[in-house]
Design a protein around this motif. Structure first.
Motif, mmCIF file in Angstrom:
data_model
loop_
_atom_site.group_PDB
_atom_site.id
_atom_site.type_symbol
_atom_site.label_atom_id
_atom_site.label_comp_id
_atom_site.label_asym_id
_atom_site.label_seq_id
_atom_site.Cartn_x
_atom_site.Cartn_y
_atom_site.Cartn_z
ATOM 1 N N LEU A 1 1.953 9.669 9.744
ATOM 2 C CA LEU A 1 2.175 9.405 8.331
ATOM 3 C C LEU A 1 3.259 8.342 8.204
ATOM 4 O O LEU A 1 4.323 8.450 8.824
ATOM 5 N N CYS B 1 0.816 -1.216 0.000
ATOM 6 C CA CYS B 1 0.000 0.000 0.000
ATOM 7 C C CYS B 1 0.851 1.269 0.000
ATOM 8 O O CYS B 1 0.425 2.305 -0.500
ATOM 9 N N LEU B 2 2.051 1.179 0.556
ATOM 10 C CA LEU B 2 2.911 2.364 0.681
ATOM 11 C C LEU B 2 3.852 2.556 -0.501
ATOM 12 O O LEU B 2 4.644 3.505 -0.497
ATOM 13 N N ARG C 1 11.983 0.296 0.415
ATOM 14 C CA ARG C 1 11.771 0.311 -1.040
ATOM 15 C C ARG C 1 12.509 -0.851 -1.716
ATOM 16 O O ARG C 1 12.117 -1.287 -2.800
ATOM 17 N N ARG D 1 -2.296 -2.284 -8.393
ATOM 18 C CA ARG D 1 -1.576 -1.054 -8.751
ATOM 19 C C ARG D 1 -0.504 -1.433 -9.756
ATOM 20 O O ARG D 1 -0.168 -2.580 -9.929
ATOM 21 N N GLU E 1 3.344 3.607 -3.605
ATOM 22 C CA GLU E 1 3.141 4.811 -4.412
ATOM 23 C C GLU E 1 3.313 6.112 -3.649
ATOM 24 O O GLU E 1 3.785 7.095 -4.197
ATOM 25 N N LYS E 2 2.907 6.117 -2.375
ATOM 26 C CA LYS E 2 2.976 7.365 -1.611
ATOM 27 C C LYS E 2 2.830 7.081 -0.124
ATOM 28 O O LYS E 2 2.300 6.040 0.265
ATOM 29 N N PRO E 3 3.286 8.020 0.719
ATOM 30 C CA PRO E 3 3.074 7.890 2.160
ATOM 31 C C PRO E 3 1.576 7.937 2.470
ATOM 32 O O PRO E 3 0.803 8.598 1.757
ATOM 33 N N LEU E 4 1.184 7.260 3.526
ATOM 34 C CA LEU E 4 -0.223 7.215 3.912
ATOM 35 C C LEU E 4 -0.373 7.416 5.418
ATOM 36 O O LEU E 4 0.503 7.037 6.199
ATOM 37 N N GLU F 1 -5.813 5.863 6.530
ATOM 38 C CA GLU F 1 -5.845 5.435 5.127
ATOM 39 C C GLU F 1 -5.441 3.963 5.016
ATOM 40 O O GLU F 1 -6.065 3.199 4.277
ATOM 41 N N SER G 1 5.732 5.986 5.620
ATOM 42 C CA SER G 1 6.335 5.917 4.286
ATOM 43 C C SER G 1 7.426 4.855 4.294
ATOM 44 O O SER G 1 7.937 4.473 5.350
ATOM 45 N N ARG H 1 11.207 1.568 -8.447
ATOM 46 C CA ARG H 1 12.135 2.622 -7.998
ATOM 47 C C ARG H 1 13.201 2.077 -7.113
ATOM 48 O O ARG H 1 13.098 1.271 -6.319
#
Length: 120
Positions: free
Chosen positions: A79, A30-31, A87, A115, A33-36, A40, A81, A120
């Motif tokens: 938040l 879930c993380l 990663r 998704r 693509e972006k921090p949540l 969320e 990430s 990256r």
């Protein structure tokens, strides 16, 4: 957190030590693509109880895969990430998604977590 190669009998054991658990791979997924924010993540993983989600997030933070930032609003918000180390698991998660999609005969199964692959 430091780990020793003597601590594990094989690389698969080391991987499972870090990302094993009912919801850890889903949290990481879930993380991508972006921090949540915590809420969320809770909405994205509805089967996880708040206690279980909090514990799995703490474990991932402790092993260095997640960064946790407390935003001092009223009420405070948290938040999450992926760290650089976190990663590094993306190719493994992508492989799990591909394998699971083939297993169920549908690419990207389950749709709720579908998704694009990110490398990256």
């Amino acid at each position: 957190m430091e780990y020793s190669k003597d601590q594990f009998d094989c690389p698969v054991e080391a991987t499972l030590f870090l990302i094993g658990g009912k919801y850890k791979p889903l949290i990481l997924w879930c993380l991508i693509e972006k921090p949540l924010h915590y809420m969320e993540l809770q909405r994205m993983i509805p089967k996880a109880t708040p206690k279980m989600l909090s514990q799995q997030l703490r474990d991932l933070e402790t092993c260095g895969m997640l960064h946790r930032e407390v935003i001092p609003n009223k009420p405070p918000r948290t938040l999450y990430s992926l760290t650089t180390f976190g990663r590094s698991i993306i190719p493994v998660l992508n492989a799990m998604c591909d394998w699971g999609g083939r297993l169920f005969g549908r690419p990207g199964y389950p749709n709720a977590l579908q998704r694009k692959k990110i490398s990256r």
